[in-house]
Design a protein around this motif. Sequence first.
Motif, PDB file in Angstrom:
ATOM      1  N   GLU A 141       0.777  -1.275  -0.037  1.00 30.36           N
ATOM      2  CA  GLU A 141       0.111   0.220   0.042  1.00 30.36           C
ATOM      3  C   GLU A 141       0.753   1.247  -0.066  1.00 30.36           C
ATOM      4  O   GLU A 141       1.799   1.206   0.852  1.00 30.36           O
ATOM      5  CB  GLU A 141      -0.997  -0.005   1.243  1.00 30.36           C
ATOM      6  N   LEU A 142       0.571   2.203  -0.864  1.00 29.61           N
ATOM      7  CA  LEU A 142       1.317   3.318  -0.781  1.00 29.61           C
ATOM      8  C   LEU A 142       0.682   4.497  -0.153  1.00 29.61           C
ATOM      9  O   LEU A 142      -0.487   4.278   0.144  1.00 29.61           O
ATOM     10  CB  LEU A 142       1.496   3.909  -2.388  1.00 29.61           C
ATOM     11  N   VAL A 143       1.301   5.308   0.439  1.00 27.24           N
ATOM     12  CA  VAL A 143       0.677   6.230   1.213  1.00 27.24           C
ATOM     13  C   VAL A 143       0.087   7.475   0.562  1.00 27.24           C
ATOM     14  O   VAL A 143      -0.552   8.430   1.120  1.00 27.24           O
ATOM     15  CB  VAL A 143       1.717   7.313   2.122  1.00 27.24           C
ATOM     16  N   TYR A 144       0.102   7.594  -0.965  1.00 25.01           N
ATOM     17  CA  TYR A 144      -0.509   8.336  -1.746  1.00 25.01           C
ATOM     18  C   TYR A 144      -2.061   8.095  -1.912  1.00 25.01           C
ATOM     19  O   TYR A 144      -2.587   6.823  -1.891  1.00 25.01           O
ATOM     20  CB  TYR A 144       0.292   8.441  -3.013  1.00 25.01           C
ATOM     21  N   GLN A 145      -2.793   9.142  -1.991  1.00 19.62           N
ATOM     22  CA  GLN A 145      -4.185   9.018  -2.447  1.00 19.62           C
ATOM     23  C   GLN A 145      -4.411   9.330  -3.902  1.00 19.62           C
ATOM     24  O   GLN A 145      -3.441   9.753  -4.487  1.00 19.62           O
ATOM     25  CB  GLN A 145      -4.996  10.126  -1.898  1.00 19.62           C
ATOM     26  N   ALA A 146      -5.189   8.242  -4.437  1.00 16.92           N
ATOM     27  CA  ALA A 146      -5.495   8.532  -5.911  1.00 16.92           C
ATOM     28  C   ALA A 146      -5.455   9.872  -6.605  1.00 16.92           C
ATOM     29  O   ALA A 146      -4.986  10.193  -7.547  1.00 16.92           O
ATOM     30  CB  ALA A 146      -6.708   7.425  -6.020  1.00 16.92           C
ATOM     31  N   ARG A 147      -6.066  10.747  -5.899  1.00 15.63           N
ATOM     32  CA  ARG A 147      -6.348  12.396  -6.316  1.00 15.63           C
ATOM     33  C   ARG A 147      -4.939  12.886  -6.193  1.00 15.63           C
ATOM     34  O   ARG A 147      -4.821  14.204  -7.091  1.00 15.63           O
ATOM     35  CB  ARG A 147      -7.529  12.735  -5.379  1.00 15.63           C
ATOM     36  N   MET A 148      -3.829  12.445  -5.911  1.00 21.29           N
ATOM     37  CA  MET A 148      -2.664  12.957  -5.896  1.00 21.29           C
ATOM     38  C   MET A 148      -1.787  12.624  -7.136  1.00 21.29           C
ATOM     39  O   MET A 148      -0.912  13.215  -7.442  1.00 21.29           O
ATOM     40  CB  MET A 148      -1.848  12.581  -4.824  1.00 21.29           C
ATOM     41  N   PHE A 149      -2.240  11.642  -7.888  1.00 24.55           N
ATOM     42  CA  PHE A 149      -1.772  11.299  -9.025  1.00 24.55           C
ATOM     43  C   PHE A 149      -2.386  11.847 -10.233  1.00 24.55           C
ATOM     44  O   PHE A 149      -3.519  12.027 -10.505  1.00 24.55           O
ATOM     45  CB  PHE A 149      -1.869   9.600  -9.300  1.00 24.55           C
ATOM     46  N   ILE A 150      -1.725  12.003 -11.411  1.00 25.18           N
ATOM     47  CA  ILE A 150      -2.153  12.213 -12.673  1.00 25.18           C
ATOM     48  C   ILE A 150      -3.290  11.214 -12.777  1.00 25.18           C
ATOM     49  O   ILE A 150      -3.328  10.172 -12.539  1.00 25.18           O
ATOM     50  CB  ILE A 150      -1.054  12.305 -13.757  1.00 25.18           C
ATOM     51  N   SER A 151      -4.249  11.786 -13.928  1.00 24.96           N
ATOM     52  CA  SER A 151      -5.383  10.953 -14.482  1.00 24.96           C
ATOM     53  C   SER A 151      -4.738   9.515 -15.224  1.00 24.96           C
ATOM     54  O   SER A 151      -4.036  10.008 -16.073  1.00 24.96           O
ATOM     55  CB  SER A 151      -6.397  11.740 -15.040  1.00 24.96           C
ATOM     56  N   LEU A 152      -5.211   8.700 -14.908  1.00 24.17           N
ATOM     57  CA  LEU A 152      -4.658   7.535 -15.680  1.00 24.17           C
ATOM     58  C   LEU A 152      -5.865   6.845 -16.360  1.00 24.17           C
ATOM     59  O   LEU A 152      -6.926   6.797 -15.711  1.00 24.17           O
ATOM     60  CB  LEU A 152      -4.038   6.378 -14.901  1.00 24.17           C
ATOM     61  N   PRO A 153      -5.659   6.326 -17.578  1.00 23.69           N
ATOM     62  CA  PRO A 153      -6.746   5.705 -18.446  1.00 23.69           C
ATOM     63  C   PRO A 153      -7.227   4.256 -17.900  1.00 23.69           C
ATOM     64  O   PRO A 153      -8.459   4.103 -18.123  1.00 23.69           O
ATOM     65  CB  PRO A 153      -6.032   5.453 -19.414  1.00 23.69           C
ATOM     66  N   GLN A 154      -6.632   3.571 -16.907  1.00 26.02           N
ATOM     67  CA  GLN A 154      -7.134   2.564 -16.346  1.00 26.02           C
ATOM     68  C   GLN A 154      -6.459   2.360 -14.770  1.00 26.02           C
ATOM     69  O   GLN A 154      -5.654   3.142 -14.542  1.00 26.02           O
ATOM     70  CB  GLN A 154      -6.531   1.369 -17.125  1.00 26.02           C
ATOM     71  N   LYS A 155      -7.378   1.457 -14.378  1.00 27.30           N
ATOM     72  CA  LYS A 155      -6.976   1.469 -12.824  1.00 27.30           C
ATOM     73  C   LYS A 155      -5.780   0.629 -12.591  1.00 27.30           C
ATOM     74  O   LYS A 155      -5.415   0.762 -11.610  1.00 27.30           O
ATOM     75  CB  LYS A 155      -8.371   1.000 -12.212  1.00 27.30           C
ATOM     76  N   ILE A 156      -5.866  -0.532 -13.278  1.00 29.90           N
ATOM     77  CA  ILE A 156      -4.438  -1.149 -13.239  1.00 29.90           C
ATOM     78  C   ILE A 156      -3.542  -1.089 -14.410  1.00 29.90           C
ATOM     79  O   ILE A 156      -3.983  -1.435 -15.499  1.00 29.90           O
ATOM     80  CB  ILE A 156      -5.078  -2.906 -13.271  1.00 29.90           C
ATOM     81  N   LEU A 157      -2.215  -1.026 -13.973  1.00 28.30           N
ATOM     82  CA  LEU A 157      -1.400  -0.665 -15.094  1.00 28.30           C
ATOM     83  C   LEU A 157      -0.144  -1.836 -14.792  1.00 28.30           C
ATOM     84  O   LEU A 157       0.165  -1.883 -13.675  1.00 28.30           O
ATOM     85  CB  LEU A 157      -0.770   0.444 -15.131  1.00 28.30           C
ATOM     86  N   SER A 158       0.206  -2.752 -15.713  1.00 27.37           N
ATOM     87  CA  SER A 158       1.372  -3.553 -15.412  1.00 27.37           C
ATOM     88  C   SER A 158       2.627  -2.709 -15.604  1.00 27.37           C
ATOM     89  O   SER A 158       2.524  -1.717 -16.342  1.00 27.37           O
ATOM     90  CB  SER A 158       1.363  -4.497 -16.570  1.00 27.37           C
ATOM     91  N   PHE A 159       3.596  -3.143 -14.654  1.00 26.32           N
ATOM     92  CA  PHE A 159       4.956  -2.618 -14.551  1.00 26.32           C
ATOM     93  C   PHE A 159       5.408  -2.990 -16.298  1.00 26.32           C
ATOM     94  O   PHE A 159       5.429  -3.848 -16.757  1.00 26.32           O
ATOM     95  CB  PHE A 159       5.965  -3.306 -13.846  1.00 26.32           C
ATOM     96  N   SER A 160       5.933  -1.640 -16.921  1.00 24.59           N
ATOM     97  CA  SER A 160       6.636  -1.650 -18.069  1.00 24.59           C
ATOM     98  C   SER A 160       8.097  -2.055 -17.714  1.00 24.59           C
ATOM     99  O   SER A 160       8.639  -1.950 -16.813  1.00 24.59           O
ATOM    100  CB  SER A 160       6.465  -0.252 -18.554  1.00 24.59           C
ATOM    101  N   LEU A 161       8.824  -2.239 -18.996  1.00 21.48           N
ATOM    102  CA  LEU A 161      10.153  -2.588 -19.002  1.00 21.48           C
ATOM    103  C   LEU A 161      10.909  -1.175 -18.220  1.00 21.48           C
ATOM    104  O   LEU A 161      11.848  -1.307 -17.785  1.00 21.48           O
ATOM    105  CB  LEU A 161      10.576  -2.984 -20.334  1.00 21.48           C
ATOM    106  N   GLU A 162      10.422   0.045 -18.520  1.00 28.94           N
ATOM    107  CA  GLU A 162      10.995   1.276 -18.136  1.00 28.94           C
ATOM    108  C   GLU A 162      10.703   1.274 -16.396  1.00 28.94           C
ATOM    109  O   GLU A 162      11.712   1.453 -15.700  1.00 28.94           O
ATOM    110  CB  GLU A 162      10.590   2.395 -18.860  1.00 28.94           C
ATOM    111  N   ASP A 163       9.684   0.741 -15.918  1.00 24.51           N
ATOM    112  CA  ASP A 163       9.440   0.617 -14.602  1.00 24.51           C
ATOM    113  C   ASP A 163      10.220  -0.295 -14.016  1.00 24.51           C
ATOM    114  O   ASP A 163      11.152   0.014 -12.737  1.00 24.51           O
ATOM    115  CB  ASP A 163       7.954   0.163 -14.336  1.00 24.51           C
ATOM    116  N   VAL A 164      10.669  -1.293 -14.632  1.00 29.75           N
ATOM    117  CA  VAL A 164      11.614  -2.256 -14.029  1.00 29.75           C
ATOM    118  C   VAL A 164      12.791  -1.838 -14.191  1.00 29.75           C
ATOM    119  O   VAL A 164      13.735  -1.728 -13.052  1.00 29.75           O
ATOM    120  CB  VAL A 164      11.523  -3.734 -14.834  1.00 29.75           C
ATOM    121  N   ALA A 165      13.397  -1.246 -15.247  1.00 30.08           N
ATOM    122  CA  ALA A 165      14.761  -0.634 -15.417  1.00 30.08           C
ATOM    123  C   ALA A 165      14.840   0.324 -14.113  1.00 30.08           C
ATOM    124  O   ALA A 165      15.864   0.681 -13.543  1.00 30.08           O
ATOM    125  CB  ALA A 165      15.068  -0.050 -16.733  1.00 30.08           C
TER     126      ALA A 165
END
Length: 175
Positions: free
Chosen positions: A30-54
């Motif tokens: 669980e992250l301490v952030y609230q969803a409203r603190m994040f940019i609007s994302l097109p989906q609720k679930i996003l898989s880790f990308s290769l860039e995220d892993v790197a």
Amino acid sequence: MIYLPQADWQWSIDPQDNSVSVLMGDDSVELVYQARMFISLPQKILSFSLEDVAHYTLLKEQFCAEQYTADQSCSIILHILAVTLFHKPIMPKSWQYQTCAIEALDIRSRECVYLTSDQEKVTAKYFVIDVDDKFALCLLVDTQHILTSRKTLRQGQIVKVSLDKITLIDDGDAG
């Protein structure tokens, strides 16, 4: 728990519950952030990308993790990554911290520093996520930081401060 990103790691942003977490197979953080603190994302679930892993792998190498358990280190790195990828810009809150630098400091992103609360005079360790000529975006890596009798930051929360509020950590203090 596995501490290196796997194919089943996902970002989970739930605007209904106003929560953000990282799903890691059978585990989650669980992250301490609230969803409203994040940019609007097109989906609720996003898989880790290769860039995220790197980026996660690079942060793992750069993070001052000697005094943290593998669970704590993983959680802090995920918080840093989430801020880097999704957090909306924030305004500086320098007034909450003591001024300590007399001369210009050579502060780099990806290093740990200290900030001291102005009212309570409590010092805590932060990780510098981003820095420019005037301000640094820092993420709290200690368990908490008491700013005032009514305001306490939790591990993983961020603050933007002017550079004169930062104390560099001596190599002997880095652990």
